[in-house]
Design a protein around this motif. Structure first.
Motif, PDB file in Angstrom:
ATOM      1  N   GLN A 255     -56.460 -21.516  -2.023  1.00 16.67           N
ATOM      2  CA  GLN A 255     -57.689 -20.703  -2.106  1.00 16.67           C
ATOM      3  C   GLN A 255     -57.957 -19.981  -0.790  1.00 16.67           C
ATOM      4  OE1 GLN A 255     -61.203 -22.971  -3.007  1.00 16.67           O
ATOM      5  NE2 GLN A 255     -60.313 -23.661  -4.935  1.00 16.67           N
ATOM      6  N   ILE A 256     -57.861 -20.748   0.294  1.00 20.15           N
ATOM      7  CA  ILE A 256     -58.132 -20.165   1.601  1.00 20.15           C
ATOM      8  C   ILE A 256     -57.178 -19.013   1.877  1.00 20.15           C
ATOM      9  CG2 ILE A 256     -57.924 -20.606   4.081  1.00 20.15           C
ATOM     10  CD1 ILE A 256     -59.026 -23.435   3.523  1.00 20.15           C
ATOM     11  N   ARG A 257     -55.906 -19.241   1.576  1.00 19.52           N
ATOM     12  CA  ARG A 257     -54.913 -18.199   1.835  1.00 19.52           C
ATOM     13  C   ARG A 257     -55.191 -16.957   1.003  1.00 19.52           C
ATOM     14  NH1 ARG A 257     -50.461 -19.397   4.736  1.00 19.52           N
ATOM     15  NH2 ARG A 257     -49.450 -17.558   3.880  1.00 19.52           N
ATOM     16  N   SER A 258     -55.572 -17.174  -0.247  1.00 14.78           N
ATOM     17  CA  SER A 258     -55.720 -15.988  -1.077  1.00 14.78           C
ATOM     18  C   SER A 258     -56.995 -15.228  -0.691  1.00 14.78           C
ATOM     19  CB  SER A 258     -55.678 -16.352  -2.564  1.00 14.78           C
ATOM     20  OG  SER A 258     -56.947 -16.748  -3.001  1.00 14.78           O
ATOM     21  N   ARG A 259     -58.033 -15.969  -0.267  1.00 17.95           N
ATOM     22  CA  ARG A 259     -59.221 -15.281   0.257  1.00 17.95           C
ATOM     23  C   ARG A 259     -58.848 -14.399   1.431  1.00 17.95           C
ATOM     24  NH1 ARG A 259     -62.808 -19.797   0.092  1.00 17.95           N
ATOM     25  NH2 ARG A 259     -62.480 -20.207   2.282  1.00 17.95           N
TER      26      ARG A 259
ATOM     27  N   TYR B 252     -62.498 -24.349   8.320  1.00 21.91           N
ATOM     28  CA  TYR B 252     -62.276 -23.067   8.960  1.00 21.91           C
ATOM     29  C   TYR B 252     -60.864 -22.580   8.722  1.00 21.91           C
ATOM     30  CZ  TYR B 252     -66.552 -24.340  11.363  1.00 21.91           C
ATOM     31  OH  TYR B 252     -67.832 -24.704  11.649  1.00 21.91           O
ATOM     32  N   GLY B 253     -60.286 -23.006   7.615  1.00 20.63           N
ATOM     33  CA  GLY B 253     -58.899 -22.662   7.332  1.00 20.63           C
ATOM     34  C   GLY B 253     -58.653 -21.171   7.317  1.00 20.63           C
ATOM     35  N   ASP B 254     -59.699 -20.381   7.047  1.00 17.26           N
ATOM     36  CA  ASP B 254     -59.477 -18.938   6.987  1.00 17.26           C
ATOM     37  C   ASP B 254     -59.729 -18.269   8.333  1.00 17.26           C
ATOM     38  OD1 ASP B 254     -62.076 -19.663   6.691  1.00 17.26           O
ATOM     39  OD2 ASP B 254     -62.578 -18.113   5.225  1.00 17.26           O
ATOM     40  N   LEU B 255     -59.936 -19.069   9.364  1.00 17.68           N
ATOM     41  CA  LEU B 255     -60.097 -18.495  10.695  1.00 17.68           C
ATOM     42  C   LEU B 255     -58.917 -18.904  11.570  1.00 17.68           C
ATOM     43  CD1 LEU B 255     -63.833 -19.444  11.323  1.00 17.68           C
ATOM     44  CD2 LEU B 255     -62.962 -17.253  10.545  1.00 17.68           C
ATOM     45  N   ASP B 256     -58.523 -18.020  12.481  1.00 20.40           N
ATOM     46  CA  ASP B 256     -57.578 -18.430  13.515  1.00 20.40           C
ATOM     47  C   ASP B 256     -58.374 -19.166  14.576  1.00 20.40           C
ATOM     48  OD1 ASP B 256     -55.330 -17.066  12.372  1.00 20.40           O
ATOM     49  OD2 ASP B 256     -56.297 -15.202  12.976  1.00 20.40           O
TER      50      ASP B 256
END
Ligand code: ADP
Ligand code: MG
Length: 705
Positions: free
Chosen positions: A248-252, A458-462
Motif C-alpha cells: 500500500q505504501i509503495r503504491s501510494r 512513515y514508510g512513504d517518507l525517506d
C-alpha cells in the motif's frame, strides 16, 4: 486464462452464508468485527489450553492460572442485601479433591450449568481452604460427535462478546476451516489472496522452511499441534500483514510520483553562505550530511517527502533554516508549521533575526498573532494583498495549525517544513502540502522513532537522521527521587539559581485540562513561589492566551523569571540554554519518550544540567521504567523501551492517527519481519510493474516462474 485474482473469493462472503449463523449470532460476531468468513478465520485466539494434560484440583495454586476439570456435585445461587447482591457457586469434584467456583453478582450464570456436568475450569485459586476460584473461565464438556474439537487437544480460547459461547465459536471456526482450508495445498491454490505471498516468501526468506503457507498458518493459529506452532503461525500471518501494508505504501508513493513534478528548489548558496557565516557555530558533520540529502531531493524529479529525525537538541532548526534558504534562493516561498504557539513564536524570533538581514521576510501566523495581516486585513482582496506581499519579498511564513485553518494561501510555495511532526496527524500534514503545487515536504521529529514504527508509519517518507550532537554541550545527570527528598531538591535549585542558572518545574497536567486541574497547578504555583522566594517563578499553562504565554516566555528568556512552572506544554522545542534544571513531579504519569523530550529542554548550554524525576510510585515496573532515564540519554534506546512497555499509541501520542492496526504483527518485536516485508513488497511491485509494462505475465504467473 484470467488471473485467479479476479474471481470473487468465497472468503469474502458474509458470515451469515455459513450454516448455523443467523441474525443474532451475526450481530454478536459483528461486535468482534467479524463480518466475513475471512474475518472469522483470522479471529485470533487470546490464549490456548493444553487439554491433553490437566492439573489435578489438588495441584492448583494461588500464583499461576491452570486448567483443571471436574464434575459438578453441587450448585446454587444465593441472594443477599435484599436481593441486590448475589453469588452463584458450583462445586467441582475430580475424584480426589473439590473446587468451589464463585461468580459475584452474575445471577444469570445459573443458566449455564447443571448438576453432573463435566466442566473445564481455568484460573488461579483465591483461597486454599476450601479451594476457591472467583470468576474463573469455564466450559461445559459435552459429549457427542464434535467433542474432539474441544478436548484431548490444545484448544484455542477466543475473545468473546456477551451471549457468544466459547464452545460454539470454536466449533464454528473448526467447521469453517474444514470446509475452506481442509487440504492446505489445494486450498492455497483456491485462494490467491492467501497464496499470493507464499512463493515470494519462500524465495526471499532465509527461514522460509520454517514458515508455513498462509493457509497452514491459519490452521495452526487455531488448532496448533504443539504450543510452539502458535508463534510460527503468528510470524507468518504477521509477515503477510506487513507485506500488505508495504505494498500500500509503495503504491501510494508511486501514484504520488506519477502525479507530481518537483519544483526546482536546490538553491545556489547566495543566501546560505552569508547565513552560515553569521550563524555563530559551524554545522556538525551530521547536519551537513542531512543537508546534502535534502538538497539532492529538492533538485530531484519528484517532490521531496523526507522525515528528519534527530534527538532533542541535535540542531534540527538550523537544518530547517538552510533548507528554507535553498527554496528561497530558487525563487520560492516557504511555510513552517509548529505544534504550539510558544514554539512558533520562538522560531519566528530566530528566523526573523537570521533572515531579515538577508532580505527575506519572515511572517508569523498563529491563532493570536498575525504579523502578515496588517497589510492583509485592510485589503479588500486578501489574496491579492498577500500575493503582493510575498511577491515583493521572498518569504518564510511561520505558524501553528492556524496556517491550515485560516484559509491562508501562499503563492509560489516551494517548501513546507513541519516541526515536531509527531504532534500533528497525518491528515494535517496532507492538508498543508495540498496548499501548493506539490511543494517539497520536510517533516522533523525529535521523538526518536523505533525503526519498526518508522517503517510502518512513515514508510512513504525517506528518512534522514542527525546522529551526533553539537560539541561543547554540558552533561545532563538524571536522578529519580521520592517526594520526601523535595526539600533537598528545592535547596539544590536555589543554589543553582544563585549561580546564575534557571530551572523548569513540570507538573503533570494535560494542556487542555479542566478547571479543577488548573486549580492544582495554581496552588502548586503559590507553594513554589514561597519555597523559592526571593527568586521569581513564572507560570505557564494551556489556558493562558497567546500574549500571556509570550510574556512569561520572554521573562524566562531574559532571566527575569528564574523558575518556570509549567504543564507539559513546554515539552516541544523550547530553547533556553541557560536553564539547567528540569524538575518533573509525578514523573510516573508521563511516558518515557515524553520525559526524554522534557529533559531535552536542559543541557543546551555549556553548563552541567540536572534532571530530577520525582515519583512515589510503589510498583516496581513504574520505578524500573524511570530508571531507564537515569541510565541512558539515548533517545532511540528510550523510545524502544517505551514501545515495548506501552505500545505504539502511547509512544506517538493520541494525536497520531494513521497508525495501522495489526492482528498478528507486533511492532515492538517484529523488526526482522518488517524489513523482510519491505523487500517482498519491492519485489512484488516490480513484478506488477512488469505486467503493466505490457508483458503478458499477470503477476500470479510471475510468481510461479
Ligand atoms: P532540536 O533538534 O531539538 O530542534 P535546536 O535546533 O533547537 O534542536 O538546537 C538546539 C541548540 O543547539 C540551539 O541553541 C542551536 O542554536 C544549537 N546548535 C544547533 N546546531 C549547532 C551546532 N552545529 N553547533 C553548536 N550549536 C548548535
Ligand atoms: Mg526543535
Amino acid at each position: 486464462m484470467s488471473p485467479p485474482e479476479n474471481k470473487i473469493s468465497p472468503l469474502k462472503n458474509p458470515i451469515t452464508s455459513l450454516w448455523g449463523v443467523g441474525a443474532e449470532r451475526a450481530a454478536q460476531l459483528a461486535r468482534l468485527e467479524i463480518f466475513t468468513i475471512e474475518d472469522l478465520l483470522l479471529h485470533r485466539p487470546k490464549r490456548y489450553e493444553d487439554r491433553r494434560h490437566f492439573r489435578k484440583i489438588s495441584e492448583l495454586t494461588k500464583d499461576e492460572p491452570f486448567t483443571a476439570r471436574g464434575k459438578i456435585v453441587a450448585l446454587g445461587l444465593k441472594r443477599f442485601r435484599g436481593g441486590n447482591k448475589s453469588v452463584f457457586e458450583i462445586i467441582l469434584d475430580d475424584g480426589l479433591a473439590r473446587l468451589h467456583c464463585r461468580w459475584w453478582n452474575l445471577p444469570f450464570m445459573e443458566n449455564y450449568f447443571a448438576m453432573g456436568d463435566e466442566v473445564f475450569v481455568f484460573g488461579k485459586l483465591k483461597e486454599t481452604k476450601p479451594r476457591t476460584m472467583d470468576h474463573p473461565e469455564t466450559e461445559v464438556i459435552e459429549g457427542g460427535e464434535e467433542s474432539f474439537i474441544h478436548i484431548n487437544r490444545i484448544a484455542p480460547v477466543y475473545p468473546l462478546t456477551e451471549g457468544l459461547p466459547q464452545r460454539w465459536l470454536r466449533g464454528l471456526i473448526w467447521r469453517t476451516l474444514e470446509k475452506f482450508v481442509a487440504a492446505p495445498r489445494q486450498s492455497a491454490a483456491d485462494f490467491p489472496e492467501w497464496s499470493k505471498f507464499d512463493a515470494r516468501i519462500a524465495a526471499l526468506c532465509r527461514d522460509a522452511a520454517t514458515l508455513p503457507s498462509r493457509a497452514n498458518a491459519v490452521r495452526m493459529i487455531h488448532f496448533p499441534e504443539e504450543l510452539t506452532d502458535v508463534e510460527i503461525a503468528r510470524r507468518r500471518l504477521a509477515l503477510d500483514e506487513f507485506v500488505e501494508l508495504q505494498i500500500q505504501i509503495r503504491s501510494r508513493r508511486k501514484k504520488f510520483e506519477a502525479l507530481s513534478k518537483a519544483l526546482s528548489c536546490g538553491g545556489d548558496n547566495r543566501l546560505m553562505k552569508p547565513f552560515l557565516a553569521a550563524l555563530g557555530f559551524k554545522l556538525t558533520e551530521s547536519q551537513t550530511k542531512v543537508l546534502r540529502e535534502i538538497r539532492h531531493d529538492m533538485n530531484g524529479q519528484h517532490p521531496m517527502r523526507r522525515l528528519l529525525q534527530g534527538d532533542v537538541g541535535s540542531g534540527k532548526t538550523a537544518v530547517a533554516a538552510c533548507s528554507a534558504l535553498m527554496a528561497i534562493e530558487s525563487g520560492f516561498n516557504v511555510a513552517l508549521m509548529a505544534p504550539t504557539e510558544i514554539l512558533a513564536e520562538q522560531h519566528y524570533r530566530n528566523f526573523a533575526k537570521w533572515f531579515e538581514t538577508l532580505g527575506v521576510k519572515v511572517f508569523l501566523q498563529t491563532g493570536s498573532r498575525k504579523t502578515a495581516s496588517d497589510e492583509w486585513r485592510v485589503a479588500s482582496d486578501k489574496q491579492t494583498a498577500i500575493s503582493s506581499l510575498v511577491t515583493r519579498h521572498l518569504s518564510l511564513t511561520i505558524g501553528t495549525h492556524a496556517l491550515i485553518t485560516s484559509g491562508f494561501d501562499l503563492p509560489k510555495l516551494g517548501l513546507v517544513i513541519i516541526d515536531e511532526q509527531h504532534k500533528f496527524g497525518v491528515a494535517q500534514r496532507e492538508q498543508l502540502v495540498r496548499k501548493g503545487n506539490y511543494p517539497h515536504l520536510l517533516v522533523m521529529t525529535a521523538t526518536p522513532i523505533p525503526r519498526t514504527l518508522g517503517l510502518t508509519l512513515y514508510g512513504d517518507l525517506d528518512v534522514s537522521t542527525i546522529e551526533e550532537m553539537p560539541a561543547g554541550r554540558g552533561k545532563i545527570k538524571t536522578f529519580v527521587r521520592t517526594t520526601d527528598k523535595l526539600p533537598k531538591v528545592i535547596e539544590f535549585i536555589r543554589e543553582n539559581i544563585s549561580g546564575g542558572r534557571q530551572a523548569y518545574v513540570v507538573y503533570p497536567r494535560v494542556e487542555d485540562s479542566g478547571a479543577k486541574e488548573l486549580k492544582a497547578v495554581t496552588v502548586e504555583f503559590e507553594t513554589l513561589k514561597k519555597l523559592l522566594a526571593p527568586f521569581r517563578v513564572g507560570l505557564l499553562h494551556g489556558r493562558l492566551n497567546g500574549a500571556e504565554k509570550e510574556n512569561v516566555m520572554a521573562g524566562f528568556r531574559a532571566n527575569k523569571i528564574h523558575v518556570l512552572l509549567s504543564t507539559s506544554l513546554i515539552e516541544v522545542g523550547v530553547d533556553v540554554p541557560n536553564a539547567t534544571i528540569m524538575l518533573i513531579e509525578n514523573a510516573e504519569s508521563f511516558g518515557l519518550a515524553q520525559l526524554h523530550q522534557l529533559r531535552g529542554r536542559i543541557g543546551r548550554g555549556a553548563h552541567e544540567s540536572f534532571c530530577i524525576l520525582i515519583s512515589d510510585a510503589k510498583n516496581a515496573e513504574a520505578r524500573d521504567r524511570l530508571k531507564i532515564l537515569e541510565e541512558t540519554n539515548d533517545g532511540f534506546k528510550i523510545a524502544e523501551a517505551d514501545l515495548k512497555l506501552r505500545g505504539p499509541g502511547e509512544l506517538l501520542g493520541h494525536e497520531q492517527s494513521g497508525l495501522a492496526k495489526f492482528r498478528f504483527g507486533n511492532l515492538a518485536e517484529d523488526l526482522d519481519l518488517i524489513r523482510k516485508a519491505q523487500e517482498i513488497a519491492r519485489e512484488i511491485s516490480t513484478a506488477v510493474e512488469h505486467e503493466l509494462n505490457g508483458k503478458t505475465c499477470a503477476w500470479n504467473y510471475c510468481e510461479r516462474d
